[in-house]
Design an enzyme around this catalytic site. Structure first.
Site, PDB file in Angstrom:
ATOM      1  N   GLY A  16       0.806  -1.219   0.000  1.00 26.37           N
ATOM      2  CA  GLY A  16       0.000   0.000   0.000  1.00 26.37           C
ATOM      3  C   GLY A  16       0.835   1.262   0.000  1.00 26.37           C
ATOM      4  N   LEU A  65      -4.001  -5.611  -5.101  1.00 27.83           N
ATOM      5  CA  LEU A  65      -2.918  -4.632  -4.988  1.00 27.83           C
ATOM      6  C   LEU A  65      -1.703  -5.208  -4.250  1.00 27.83           C
ATOM      7  CD1 LEU A  65      -2.079  -1.660  -5.448  1.00 27.83           C
ATOM      8  CD2 LEU A  65      -2.956  -1.186  -3.159  1.00 27.83           C
ATOM      9  N   ASP A  66      -0.553  -5.115  -4.883  1.00 27.03           N
ATOM     10  CA  ASP A  66       0.718  -5.507  -4.263  1.00 27.03           C
ATOM     11  C   ASP A  66       0.761  -6.977  -3.876  1.00 27.03           C
ATOM     12  OD1 ASP A  66       1.603  -2.906  -4.536  1.00 27.03           O
ATOM     13  OD2 ASP A  66       0.983  -2.313  -2.526  1.00 27.03           O
ATOM     14  N   GLU A  67      -0.096  -7.785  -4.481  1.00 32.50           N
ATOM     15  CA  GLU A  67      -0.110  -9.209  -4.143  1.00 32.50           C
ATOM     16  C   GLU A  67       0.231 -10.108  -5.322  1.00 32.50           C
ATOM     17  OE1 GLU A  67      -3.475 -10.544  -1.917  1.00 32.50           O
ATOM     18  OE2 GLU A  67      -3.396  -8.838  -0.535  1.00 32.50           O
TER      19      GLU A  67
END
Lengths: 287, 287, 287, 287
Positions: B204, B230-232
């Protein structure tokens, strides 16, 4: 990952040539071997091919005593040099140590914890300091003093003990004596040393002092096979740690101890899992 | 080492099975292909097999247009999924960037130096700041503002430009907008992002602030494929740098910039050399 | 470098203010103390000042029993919080361990080698596995089983033993039980834990499994002070090692063991040399 | 953290002595200077003291033109050598480069981004390759060919240009010529070089080739001040990257480029922030 079933491990080196991977993998597959790992490497500059193949022995078509004969038609026309190892044949290891004990402690702890598939056969030292440490682990300890005048004789005794114990390889765990040519030739590529510098920087004696005086910002340790040229054998593993002007020689020694332990233990791990090939004074490590 | 002659690169994944390496290597060898690199990996936990084979096209037995048909008898019974790449087909890359320019500078320098076998097709940004920088390199620059109300529309414009430029993949070089699902689905596993933390820590916004407040002693950066979460997405590469209490948030930002550049550039290198396979939200990188 | 003569070590924290370094150093110098180390740090974001001063006791103007009274006129107007340590007062350390012994082995070896200026007072474990290992070092070993129903009682016994042994601090050397609030409150900032991940990533149980499933390319270990929030105490030290898709969970566990040992040992080193200050759940480490 | 107000920075070295920190900090404090950073280091082996003090100029008791005279009574009896810098006086930097441009690109990007408080005065090269790159940044570029017969003359021209531009220091950004003694003596400890190895290993030409042939498992880069002895000047910063047998010389060159950029940029950062002291061919870096 370590396989739980017995496996065979074949280390191969030969001139690079068309179809070499296919030939090797076909040989194992045709004899009903299940390949669980195949690492290969081509040194295109040298036109040299290297491979490590590991397959499950369960169900393999012939007993390994016949391997040399059966593999001959594959190996000879391709000028393959090879070594065969069995995962369930535990290597027999000797340790040689002088006064500094940190690598010895580390090795004994890993051995006692069963971290490596080895027999720890004996410990040799040119000092008697660590007899108690070694013997409380139930291991044979031999104190063989080494002095200039008696060095050849001492090495003869060492060699005799090592042969008698039927050791497969020797670990110099901060053994601070230079081994003579006849010792080295008796155990070619079977002596692992830890040198307390980032070789080729600071070969020889007092590397931490030399590193400090040169003002390096990183120090290292190097595990290598011992050859007749001091600190010039094939490098197996190296690692480093950042330092600054704040660290005196004593601090480098202290920080370096941890490096030495870790680097040496990695080299041993790869050696006992038959992951190292040597050529042209370099190593291929299928880590 | 990068081969100097054109090569074919085959990426393979399938259930692990006896004889798979032999079958693959035999197929290439029998068609007179000289294998110059074979990397394989078995995930024994998942019983999954992955490989990357690279062979010289010179002398190969059939034109690659026929590859699918010829390879079918090998692939189908083994449930092989595969992709074929040609080393001399340069990928077309787009860059998306916001205000921070350090990754953009780094990419432009590498591109101009010919470090990667790519075409740099265009640069998109939600700000106009870097138009001059991009255009002085002779590259198209498109400023597409992104605001909450117009985000869908903006993404449609972006997608249209990217498709028109026929890009193969997109690099988010510190592009500070979250991409919508339709954008992501348009370019599956073809969007590389650099996140300025050691994921999964500090996903994040404001990871350097969060890292500082948590008092970590090491910070990192992560290059990953973008997925809808997100960001995964699957992590391609990470690297870290040691910090101490002395570094404020500004210092972490400064030190992190270098990490971000390096980590992103490595991911791009592997991607354009077809060295990355994705499965189960992880990557196999044959580096 | 470790001084060879007895020294006093003063740890200071206070609001940042003009003249604070001059006031502190003048106090020591005026009383004939030879400052051999002065580390200071200003957190400008928090307007907080931290310092560690070490001076030789030989020739110091007054006995340290009078320090509090003598220092009062300096400390009170500046709202200085301070702790005074003597380099020749060896801290008393306890170790708590469960089944995994690698950190215990490492600690015992360092203790036996005299690497740290400590007394190793006792070892507590919720299993009896390592009694032999501990007792052959001539150290007290207490087996206190911990189960849900009896946990409070077990902790009371632990606390009693630790108090009776008059320990200064406790090292959790892979002790796999969560300590209750009353235990933690009994030894505030005096319990060091090693967590086998790069915190804040993968807090809680099974971090290597979680790291593997997320597909990270680097794993880490974290030494921190224990607070009532699990794995959220102030971080003292972290380190990492690069991994790849080739490493299964077993490999991460194996590689992580070495990280854990090294990271924990560094934290202990700094703690016993009084180099750590805690504020706002972060640490200042004058390493 | 970079202070936002103008500061003075005093670098000090002298024999270690009682009360030196107190004397220095008292001098600043008594003249109403607010010390925002004080780093000090005692080399106990050499009995040498080093410090860096930074204080806010706002409200300081006298103009800095008077510093030498005012500080004299403190400095002379203690045999203090010192240098005073102002944070808002931007250093003037020159870059010298040959054919390889990666460090030049990196420096130009950092300069254009305002990452360093410098003026980039000019770029010199023994080749004309990068004229376009430099001039598109609006910077002067001078092509001065260097050949054996004309080397002295070429260096005279270089020195003249550098003096005319009034440069404070010179960065050799992979400048592949050895500087003559008169050049080096003209800019003592004001020439920063990046060497593409982990010095002292692989000094001289072709370090990546030499590293490959030696079979090292880690390669490095070294930023150092240039002295008359080739590659033997005081080391400012080093960093390393792990390699394996798989990397050919070309790969080492590629991986090394990123190391070189990062290491050189850190050295420049510390130099322009006046964080480096040199003594006995080593550096103290208050990083």
């Amino acid at each position: 990952m370590t396989p739980s079933q017995p496996t065979a491990i074949l280390l191969v080196s030969c001139p690079d040539q068309r179809g070499i991977v296919a030939a090797l993998s076909a040989f194992i597959t045709q004899h009903n071997g299940n390949i669980i790992a195949l690492d290969q490497y081509v040194d295109s500059e040298e036109s040299a091919f290297f491979a490590r193949m590991e397959w499950e022995l369960d169900g393999f078509a012939f007993p390994l005593e016949q391997f040399a004969a059966r593999f001959e038609p594959v190996a000879r026309p391709r000028r393959i040099e090879w070594r065969l190892h069995l995962s369930d044949r535990r290597l027999r290891m000797a340790v040689m140590v002088s006064r500094q004990a940190h690598c010895l402690y580390d090795i004994l702890a890993r051995w006692e914890s069963g971290e490596w598939p080895i027999e720890l056969s004996l410990v040799l030292s040119n000092h008697d300091d660590h007899r108690g440490l070694v013997e409380r682990h139930g291991l044979p300890f031999h104190h063989i003093p080494v002095e200039a005048a008696t060095k050849a004789e001492a090495e003869d005794r060492q060699i005799a003990l090592l042969k008698q114990a039927n050791v497969d390889f020797i670990v110099l765990a901060r053994y601070m004596q230079i081994l003579g040519p006849s010792f080295v030739q008796t155990f070619p590529m079977r002596i692992l040393n830890i040198h307390h510098s980032f070789l080729p920087a600071f070969a020889g004696a007092h590397p931490y002092r030399a590193a400090h005086d040169r003002g390096v910002k990183i120090i290292g340790a190097t595990a290598h096979f011992v050859t007749e040229k001091l600190d010039e054998g094939p490098i197996i593993e190296q690692d480093v740690i950042r330092v600054s002007h704040r660290q005196g020689v004593d601090d480098l020694v202290r920080l370096g101890r941890d490096l030495e332990k870790i680097v040496l233990s990695r080299a041993i791990y790869w050696h006992v899992h038959h992951r190292i090939l040597v050529y042209k004074n370099r190593t291929v490590v299928f880590s």
